[in-house]
Write a protein that holds these residues in place. Structure first.
Motif, PDB file in Angstrom:
ATOM      1  N   ASN A   1     -11.460   0.661  15.045  1.00 31.02           N
ATOM      2  CA  ASN A   1     -12.049   1.666  14.160  1.00 31.02           C
ATOM      3  C   ASN A   1     -11.775   1.353  12.700  1.00 31.02           C
ATOM      4  N   GLY A   2     -10.595   0.859  12.404  1.00 30.80           N
ATOM      5  CA  GLY A   2     -10.276   0.486  11.029  1.00 30.80           C
ATOM      6  C   GLY A   2     -11.142  -0.656  10.530  1.00 30.80           C
ATOM      7  N   ILE A   3     -11.348  -1.644  11.377  1.00 33.46           N
ATOM      8  CA  ILE A   3     -12.213  -2.768  10.999  1.00 33.46           C
ATOM      9  C   ILE A   3     -13.651  -2.289  10.799  1.00 33.46           C
TER      10      ILE A   3
ATOM     11  N   MET B   1     -13.062   2.645  -2.414  1.00 32.38           N
ATOM     12  CA  MET B   1     -11.674   2.161  -2.432  1.00 32.38           C
ATOM     13  C   MET B   1     -10.792   2.994  -1.499  1.00 32.38           C
ATOM     14  N   MET B   2     -11.005   4.294  -1.480  1.00 28.73           N
ATOM     15  CA  MET B   2     -10.215   5.157  -0.610  1.00 28.73           C
ATOM     16  C   MET B   2     -10.538   4.867   0.857  1.00 28.73           C
TER      17      MET B   2
ATOM     18  N   GLY C   1      -9.238   2.224   6.020  1.00 29.89           N
ATOM     19  CA  GLY C   1      -9.556   1.231   7.046  1.00 29.89           C
ATOM     20  C   GLY C   1      -8.433   0.228   7.245  1.00 29.89           C
ATOM     21  N   VAL C   2      -7.864  -0.232   6.154  1.00 24.62           N
ATOM     22  CA  VAL C   2      -6.749  -1.188   6.233  1.00 24.62           C
ATOM     23  C   VAL C   2      -5.542  -0.536   6.901  1.00 24.62           C
ATOM     24  N   LEU C   3      -5.254   0.716   6.542  1.00 20.85           N
ATOM     25  CA  LEU C   3      -4.126   1.417   7.166  1.00 20.85           C
ATOM     26  C   LEU C   3      -4.347   1.598   8.665  1.00 20.85           C
ATOM     27  N   PHE C   4      -5.569   1.910   9.060  1.00 23.98           N
ATOM     28  CA  PHE C   4      -5.878   2.031  10.488  1.00 23.98           C
ATOM     29  C   PHE C   4      -5.636   0.706  11.204  1.00 23.98           C
ATOM     30  N   VAL C   5      -6.064  -0.379  10.594  1.00 21.88           N
ATOM     31  CA  VAL C   5      -5.880  -1.699  11.209  1.00 21.88           C
ATOM     32  C   VAL C   5      -4.392  -2.011  11.345  1.00 21.88           C
ATOM     33  N   LEU C   6      -3.630  -1.788  10.290  1.00 24.39           N
ATOM     34  CA  LEU C   6      -2.202  -2.099  10.328  1.00 24.39           C
ATOM     35  C   LEU C   6      -1.462  -1.229  11.343  1.00 24.39           C
TER      36      LEU C   6
END
Length: 94
Positions: free
Chosen positions: A20-22, A37-38, A43-48
């Protein structure tokens, strides 16, 4: 719920969050909304976070697998010890 099931669910949940983040990140980069940007950061936080959960699930599954593989060896040594005691008792009884 067994540990194996729990860790398997962690793995699935982590992969789902990372996916989902990707997807969020890719869609934001395509559409470029006003606050991209937000959304990109989310998205990056979801991936991590998803990757972290998935790795923890894999570690738990491997740990559980390692402990079940070593358990039969322990049972075999216990059986051998019992057999030795029985042989000793039978020799002492004669």
């Amino acid at each position: 719920m067994s540990d194996k099931t729990r860790h398997g669910l962690w793995l699935v949940a982590g992969v789902y969050l990372a996916y989902n983040g990707i997807s969020l990140f890719v869609n934001v980069m395509k559409e470029k909304p006003d606050n991209y940007m937000m959304f990109s950061a989310a998205g990056v936080l979801f991936v991590l976070f998803g990757a972290y959960i998935a790795v923890q699930g894999i570690k738990g599954l491997r740990k559980k697998q390692d402990s079940t593989e070593s358990q039969p060896e322990k049972e075999e040594t216990e059986v051998q010890e019992i057999e030795k005691k029985e042989e000793k008792e039978s020799r002492d009884g004669e």
